[in-house]
Design a protein around this motif. Structure first.
Motif, PDB file in Angstrom:
ATOM      1  N   VAL A  38       0.856  -1.184   0.000  1.00  0.00           N
ATOM      2  CA  VAL A  38       0.000   0.000   0.000  1.00  0.00           C
ATOM      3  C   VAL A  38       0.891   1.232   0.000  1.00  0.00           C
ATOM      4  O   VAL A  38       1.779   1.359   0.851  1.00  0.00           O
ATOM      5  N   VAL A  39       0.688   2.114  -0.963  1.00  0.00           N
ATOM      6  CA  VAL A  39       1.408   3.386  -1.017  1.00  0.00           C
ATOM      7  C   VAL A  39       0.371   4.487  -0.848  1.00  0.00           C
ATOM      8  O   VAL A  39      -0.482   4.686  -1.713  1.00  0.00           O
ATOM      9  N   ARG A  40       0.462   5.193   0.279  1.00  0.00           N
ATOM     10  CA  ARG A  40      -0.556   6.191   0.614  1.00  0.00           C
ATOM     11  C   ARG A  40      -0.028   7.595   0.333  1.00  0.00           C
ATOM     12  O   ARG A  40       1.111   7.914   0.676  1.00  0.00           O
ATOM     13  N   ALA A  41      -0.871   8.410  -0.279  1.00  0.00           N
ATOM     14  CA  ALA A  41      -0.469   9.762  -0.649  1.00  0.00           C
ATOM     15  C   ALA A  41      -1.635  10.712  -0.426  1.00  0.00           C
ATOM     16  O   ALA A  41      -2.766  10.293  -0.175  1.00  0.00           O
ATOM     17  N   PRO A  92      -7.197  29.435   5.687  1.00  0.00           N
ATOM     18  CA  PRO A  92      -5.864  30.053   5.719  1.00  0.00           C
ATOM     19  C   PRO A  92      -5.052  29.517   6.900  1.00  0.00           C
ATOM     20  O   PRO A  92      -5.558  29.413   8.018  1.00  0.00           O
ATOM     21  N   GLY A  93      -3.813  29.157   6.624  1.00  0.00           N
ATOM     22  CA  GLY A  93      -2.927  28.677   7.671  1.00  0.00           C
ATOM     23  C   GLY A  93      -3.050  27.206   7.991  1.00  0.00           C
ATOM     24  O   GLY A  93      -2.308  26.690   8.832  1.00  0.00           O
ATOM     25  N   VAL A  94      -3.964  26.477   7.322  1.00  0.00           N
ATOM     26  CA  VAL A  94      -4.162  25.052   7.587  1.00  0.00           C
ATOM     27  C   VAL A  94      -3.445  24.235   6.509  1.00  0.00           C
ATOM     28  O   VAL A  94      -3.746  24.367   5.321  1.00  0.00           O
ATOM     29  N   ALA A  95      -2.500  23.408   6.924  1.00  0.00           N
ATOM     30  CA  ALA A  95      -1.687  22.636   5.977  1.00  0.00           C
ATOM     31  C   ALA A  95      -2.536  21.580   5.267  1.00  0.00           C
ATOM     32  O   ALA A  95      -3.443  20.994   5.861  1.00  0.00           O
ATOM     33  N   HIS A  96      -2.191  21.358   4.004  1.00  0.00           N
ATOM     34  CA  HIS A  96      -2.880  20.330   3.209  1.00  0.00           C
ATOM     35  C   HIS A  96      -1.843  19.517   2.435  1.00  0.00           C
ATOM     36  O   HIS A  96      -0.781  20.031   2.063  1.00  0.00           O
ATOM     37  N   GLN A  97      -2.194  18.266   2.176  1.00  0.00           N
ATOM     38  CA  GLN A  97      -1.269  17.322   1.545  1.00  0.00           C
ATOM     39  C   GLN A  97      -1.651  17.087   0.091  1.00  0.00           C
ATOM     40  O   GLN A  97      -2.787  16.730  -0.210  1.00  0.00           O
ATOM     41  N   TRP A  98      -0.680  17.294  -0.817  1.00  0.00           N
ATOM     42  CA  TRP A  98      -0.869  17.038  -2.242  1.00  0.00           C
ATOM     43  C   TRP A  98       0.179  16.027  -2.711  1.00  0.00           C
ATOM     44  O   TRP A  98       1.281  15.973  -2.161  1.00  0.00           O
ATOM     45  N   SER A  99      -0.161  15.270  -3.752  1.00  0.00           N
ATOM     46  CA  SER A  99       0.801  14.325  -4.327  1.00  0.00           C
ATOM     47  C   SER A  99       0.689  14.357  -5.842  1.00  0.00           C
ATOM     48  O   SER A  99      -0.415  14.211  -6.399  1.00  0.00           O
ATOM     49  N   TYR A 100       1.845  14.514  -6.496  1.00  0.00           N
ATOM     50  CA  TYR A 100       1.907  14.571  -7.958  1.00  0.00           C
ATOM     51  C   TYR A 100       1.912  13.143  -8.490  1.00  0.00           C
ATOM     52  O   TYR A 100       2.772  12.329  -8.129  1.00  0.00           O
ATOM     53  N   MET A 105       3.812   8.785   1.558  1.00  0.00           N
ATOM     54  CA  MET A 105       4.578   9.757   0.797  1.00  0.00           C
ATOM     55  C   MET A 105       4.372  11.159   1.368  1.00  0.00           C
ATOM     56  O   MET A 105       3.244  11.539   1.713  1.00  0.00           O
ATOM     57  N   ALA A 106       5.445  11.921   1.449  1.00  0.00           N
ATOM     58  CA  ALA A 106       5.337  13.303   1.916  1.00  0.00           C
ATOM     59  C   ALA A 106       4.754  14.201   0.836  1.00  0.00           C
ATOM     60  O   ALA A 106       4.047  15.172   1.133  1.00  0.00           O
ATOM     61  N   GLY A 107       5.029  13.898  -0.425  1.00  0.00           N
ATOM     62  CA  GLY A 107       4.464  14.679  -1.523  1.00  0.00           C
ATOM     63  C   GLY A 107       4.771  16.160  -1.409  1.00  0.00           C
ATOM     64  O   GLY A 107       5.886  16.563  -1.074  1.00  0.00           O
ATOM     65  N   HIS A 108       3.771  16.964  -1.675  1.00  0.00           N
ATOM     66  CA  HIS A 108       3.884  18.416  -1.557  1.00  0.00           C
ATOM     67  C   HIS A 108       2.996  18.877  -0.407  1.00  0.00           C
ATOM     68  O   HIS A 108       1.767  18.741  -0.477  1.00  0.00           O
ATOM     69  N   VAL A 109       3.595  19.406   0.620  1.00  0.00           N
ATOM     70  CA  VAL A 109       2.830  19.917   1.755  1.00  0.00           C
ATOM     71  C   VAL A 109       2.565  21.406   1.540  1.00  0.00           C
ATOM     72  O   VAL A 109       3.494  22.206   1.437  1.00  0.00           O
ATOM     73  N   ASP A 116       4.023  11.439   7.085  1.00  0.00           N
ATOM     74  CA  ASP A 116       5.377  11.123   7.533  1.00  0.00           C
ATOM     75  C   ASP A 116       5.960  10.051   6.614  1.00  0.00           C
ATOM     76  O   ASP A 116       5.477   8.920   6.580  1.00  0.00           O
ATOM     77  N   ASN A 117       6.992  10.405   5.838  1.00  0.00           N
ATOM     78  CA  ASN A 117       7.566   9.463   4.874  1.00  0.00           C
ATOM     79  C   ASN A 117       8.863   8.820   5.367  1.00  0.00           C
ATOM     80  O   ASN A 117       9.672   8.340   4.563  1.00  0.00           O
ATOM     81  N   THR A 118       9.085   8.773   6.675  1.00  0.00           N
ATOM     82  CA  THR A 118      10.330   8.221   7.220  1.00  0.00           C
ATOM     83  C   THR A 118      10.566   6.792   6.748  1.00  0.00           C
ATOM     84  O   THR A 118      11.674   6.428   6.346  1.00  0.00           O
TER      85      THR A 118
END
Length: 335
Positions: A157-160, A193-201, A227-231, A291-293
């Motif tokens: 499983v690869v989660r993004a 505004p100010g709330v982080a969101h996770q994107w993946s290409y 995947m950390a992707g684009h935060v 977290d992509n550690t």
């Protein structure tokens, strides 16, 4: 199946399925793609082995998977409809086919599995307590995959985060931020505004999957990677990247409008897409980071395309950027 590089992709006409199929092909794999009408979707020279069949038909999946080392389960009901009826029978068909073929199952994972209690930072062992119908279905999918893995069928499983890309299909970027096929005169901003969101290409996600599959001595059992992707740390970085790319292409700088959540709420009882959007609104109200550690430990680094480059390719693929004028023999480029 040591040395076997044959894969079956379910959902090869979709965003992530198509991208994984192409990148497996480019990496030297023999790729089969299942579709109910392969003559309609096959492209001459695409290098894919299109097979007629339906992911809801266990016999079709079993036949297409015969001799495969990998089954990529990237198929979803179209238009967010009938998830409760279709999603679990399809994963059961994939599990049965993989067990019969001795194949590894690859699943593109989502953040829908997680409720607010797991946020803001999601590691692979974060609790999965979804508050949404779709999230509960995704959790049940992965539970069945864990059972299959315990029985000897390897699972990856690869989660993004939210997908975007030149062929991404249904996603927040193309349905919530811009309008495919139209010049970008405004960009909608769904998050606070100010709330982080996770994107993946998508090409990065597919490349990650291929690299994980091609590891030597990949362990059996159930594996999961984030995947950390684009935060988007501020909730506005993706919007500003779109504006920069549009302006750099020679168009007027787009304006920024707040996403009309009130309209989504009003239309949810009758519009299935709006209902699904409203259900996932908490992912725009709460910060989300992956977290992509574990992934970096496995691969050394995560495939990562710079944000503006990824956004430019996405907007070009969606037909949202002005087309450059073709030069003629009288133009300086010909001299």
């Amino acid at each position: 199946m040591a040395g076997n590089k044959t894969a079956l992709v379910l959902g090869a006409t979709g965003g992530i399925g198509g991208e994984v199929a192409r990148q497996l092909r480019d990496a030297g794999w023999q790729v089969r793609a299942l579709h109910r009408d392969p003559q309609r979707v096959a492209v001459a020279g695409d290098g894919l082995d299109w097979r007629r069949g339906d992911a809801m038909n266990g016999a079709d999946v079993m036949a297409a998977a015969r001799g495969c080392a990998v089954i990529v389960h990237a198929v979803n009901p179209p238009g967010y409809r009938r998830w409760g009826e279709l999603v679990l029978p399809m994963i059961d068909n994939t599990i049965a086919a993989a067990r019969a073929a001795g194949a590894r199952i690859v699943l593109p994972g989502t953040v829908y599995n997680y409720g607010p209690d797991a946020l803001p930072v999601l590691a692979e062992d974060a609790p999965q307590h979804p508050r949404t119908r779709k999230g509960a279905i995704r959790v049940e999918m992965e539970r069945r995959l864990r059972v299959a893995a315990d029985g000897g069928t390897p699972v990856l499983v690869v989660r993004a985060g939210d997908f975007f890309g030149p062929r991404a299909g249904n996603n927040w970027f193309s349905q919530g931020l811009v309008t495919p096929g139209r010049a970008v005169t405004r960009v909608l901003q769904p998050g606070r505004p100010g709330v982080a969101h996770q994107w993946s290409y998508l090409p990065d996600v597919a490349r990650t999957m291929v690299r994980l599959l091609e590891r030597r001595n990949a362990p059996a059992g159930f594996e999961s990677f984030h995947m950390a992707g684009h935060v988007d740390a501020t909730g506005a970085e993706m919007v500003e990247a779109i504006r920069r790319v549009v302006r750099a292409a020679g168009a007027r700088m787009p304006s920024v409008w707040r996403f009309p959540w009130w309209l989504v709420a009003a239309g949810s009882p009758v519009v299935p897409l709006f209902r699904e959007m409203a259900e996932m609104r908490y992912l725009w109200r709460e910060p989300v980071r992956m977290d992509n550690t574990r992934l970096v430990a496995a691969l050394g680094h995560e495939p990562h395309t710079p944000l503006d480059e990824a956004v430019r390719a996405t907007l070009e693929g969606l037909g949202c950027l002005p087309q450059p004028a073709l030069s003629t023999p009288g133009d300086p480029a010909w001299r």
